[in-house]
Design an enzyme around this catalytic site. Structure first.
Site, PDB file in Angstrom:
ATOM      1  CG  ASP A  95    -120.321  94.827 -51.189  1.00  0.00           C
ATOM      2  OD1 ASP A  95    -120.590  94.436 -50.326  1.00  0.00           O
ATOM      3  OD2 ASP A  95    -119.391  95.325 -51.809  1.00  0.00           O
TER       4      ASP A  95
ATOM      5  NE  ARG B  65    -102.642  78.563 -57.190  1.00  0.00           N
ATOM      6  CZ  ARG B  65    -102.755  77.925 -58.404  1.00  0.00           C
ATOM      7  NH1 ARG B  65    -103.899  77.835 -59.010  1.00  0.00           N
ATOM      8  NH2 ARG B  65    -101.757  77.202 -58.816  1.00  0.00           N
TER       9      ARG B  65
ATOM     10  CE  LYS C 274    -113.983  97.502 -45.376  1.00  0.00           C
ATOM     11  NZ  LYS C 274    -113.738  96.866 -46.649  1.00  0.00           N
TER      12      LYS C 274
ATOM     13  CE1 TYR D 257    -114.095 100.635 -51.212  1.00  0.00           C
ATOM     14  CE2 TYR D 257    -113.680  98.648 -52.715  1.00  0.00           C
ATOM     15  CZ  TYR D 257    -113.268  99.747 -51.642  1.00  0.00           C
ATOM     16  OH  TYR D 257    -111.985  99.684 -51.452  1.00  0.00           O
TER      17      TYR D 257
END
Ligand SMILES: Cc1ncc(COP(=O)(O)O)c(C=O)c1O
Length: 386
Positions: free
Chosen positions: A170, A46, A195, A98
């Site tokens: 974005d 992490r 994407k 979005y």
């Protein structure tokens, strides 16, 4: 170095330890510490992992950035960026955005005392009229999802710098081959790497790139503390997908342009939204900041029934949430990406019941055009019968 060469030789791909031509997947959560009194580079995944770091360095290279970060999803990346705001701050965002980002800003940020306004057009004039003394951030998407609206990045950066606001973009729709907003002065660039960057519809991932060390440290802290880092396996898959981003995106974009031109002349289509068409009202602005029209387009079929007929008769694109895969993906924003909006807010944002979004894949264009043509013909026939 040009983009495709960069993808293969500048994004880390050779194992520095063994020379293996595929970077190893460090599928590990923790690391043996030889000396517990002295720090070592990797201690816990992490906090850091060589495979994840390779992807982070990769997105930094592609966006011409000093720093990159990988998150468990595009939304996790967006959340980390927005959570750099503090209680009392105000953010300006576009109405056409979005759905998940809208929900986060509209429904969740107020719980932390962060207010917002959503604008029709992200012009300097509209932004200027909506600035408040506590405005700290301008958040944009260009082209936007799903109406492919274009925002002039330079104009937004210019007003942001004047009022010392952070800018976030974005860049999912254009990818770094299509648009590099940090070069235009934006502070944070976000990707849903789910994407085009990964490109194979088999990973959910998010990336952020920035040149600012303070922003990087703030994001890194959030990545570690929110626990929103990407997993090593997914980072490895994204690195693998990334190698072909250039040729995939070029091919999809070529196909998209031909499809947009075809749709623009079809009787069953009421309106086409694609910044690669000269008829798009902001096509000139788009090409002043981007390399191509991109591979996503939307079009309006006029009614929910026409959309139903169209989906039923189409055979090649998968009908799904998401975009940016090698396969064409047809979406219905009203029940998919924008389902989290109330109908009233959705319609006010221009996401009508007739709106369809197509993410164009790398299939042979003749097959895609035949399929679209057949299905649109059926839409017309059904409408005549009524
Ligand atoms: C433009 C855009 N940004 C962000 C996201 C969110 O990405 P993710 O699904 O990887 O969380 C999406 C998802 O569809 C998107 O289309």
């Amino acid at each position: 170095m040009k983009f495709n060469t960069k993808l293969l030789h500048d994004v880390p791909s050779v194992d520095p330890l063994t020379g293996a031509a595929s970077l190893p997947k460090y599928q590990v959560s923790t690391y043996h510490q030889e000396d517990i009194f002295n720090k070592q580079k990797y201690t816990y995944t992490r906090f850091g992992n060589p495979t994840i770091e390779a992807l982070e360095n990769g997105i930094a290279t592609l966006e011409n950035a000093n720093f990159g970060l990988a998150f468990s999803s595009g939304m996790a990346a967006i959340t980390a960026a927005l959570m750099t705001l503090q209680t009392g701050d105000h953010v300006i965002a576009p109405k056409d955005i979005y759905g998940g980002a809208y929900q986060l800003i509209h429904d969740f940020l107020p719980n932390y005392g962060i207010s917002s306004v959503f604008l029709e057009e992200m012009t300097a004039e509209e932004i200027g009229q909506n600035l408040k003394p506590n405005t700290k951030m301008i958040y944009i998407e260009t082209p936007s999802n799903p109406l492919l609206k274009i925002t002039d990045i330079r104009e937004v950066v210019s007003i942001a710098k004047k009022f010392q606001l952070k800018t976030v973009i974005d860049n999912t729709f254009m990818t770094p081959i299509g648009q590099t907003p940090l070069d235009l002065g934006v502070d944070m660039v976000i990707h849903s790497a789910t994407k085009f960057i990964n490109g194979h519809s088999d990973v959910v991932a998010g990336l952020v790139a920035t040149n600012d060390e303070k922003i990087f440290s703030a994001l890194k802290k959030r990545q570690v503390t929110f626990g929103s880092i990407l997993g090593p396996e997914d980072a490895w898959l994204v690195l693998r997908g990334l190698k072909t981003l250039g040729i995939r995106f070029e091919r999809s974009t070529e196909n998209a342009k031909k499809i947009a031109e075809f749709l623009a002349t079809n009787e069953a289509v009421k309106k086409v939204y694609y910044p690669g068409l000269a008829t798009h009202e902001k096509s000139t602005v788009h090409f002043s900041q981007a390399q191509s029209g991109g591979a996503v387009l939307s079009f309006d079929l006029g009614s929910r029934q026409a959309v139903a007929d169209f989906f039923k008769n189409l055979t090649i694109p998968i009908s799904a949430v998401s975009l940016g895969g090698v396969e064409s993906i047809l979406s219905y924003p009203a029940t998919m990406s924008h389902a989290c909006m109330s109908k009233q807010d959705r319609l006010a944002a221009g996401v009508t019941d007739g709106l369809v979004r197509l993410s164009v894949g790398i299939e042979d264009i003749e097959d895609l055009l035949d399929d679209l043509s057949n299905s649109l013909h059926q839409v017309e026939v059904m409408n005549i019968d009524e």
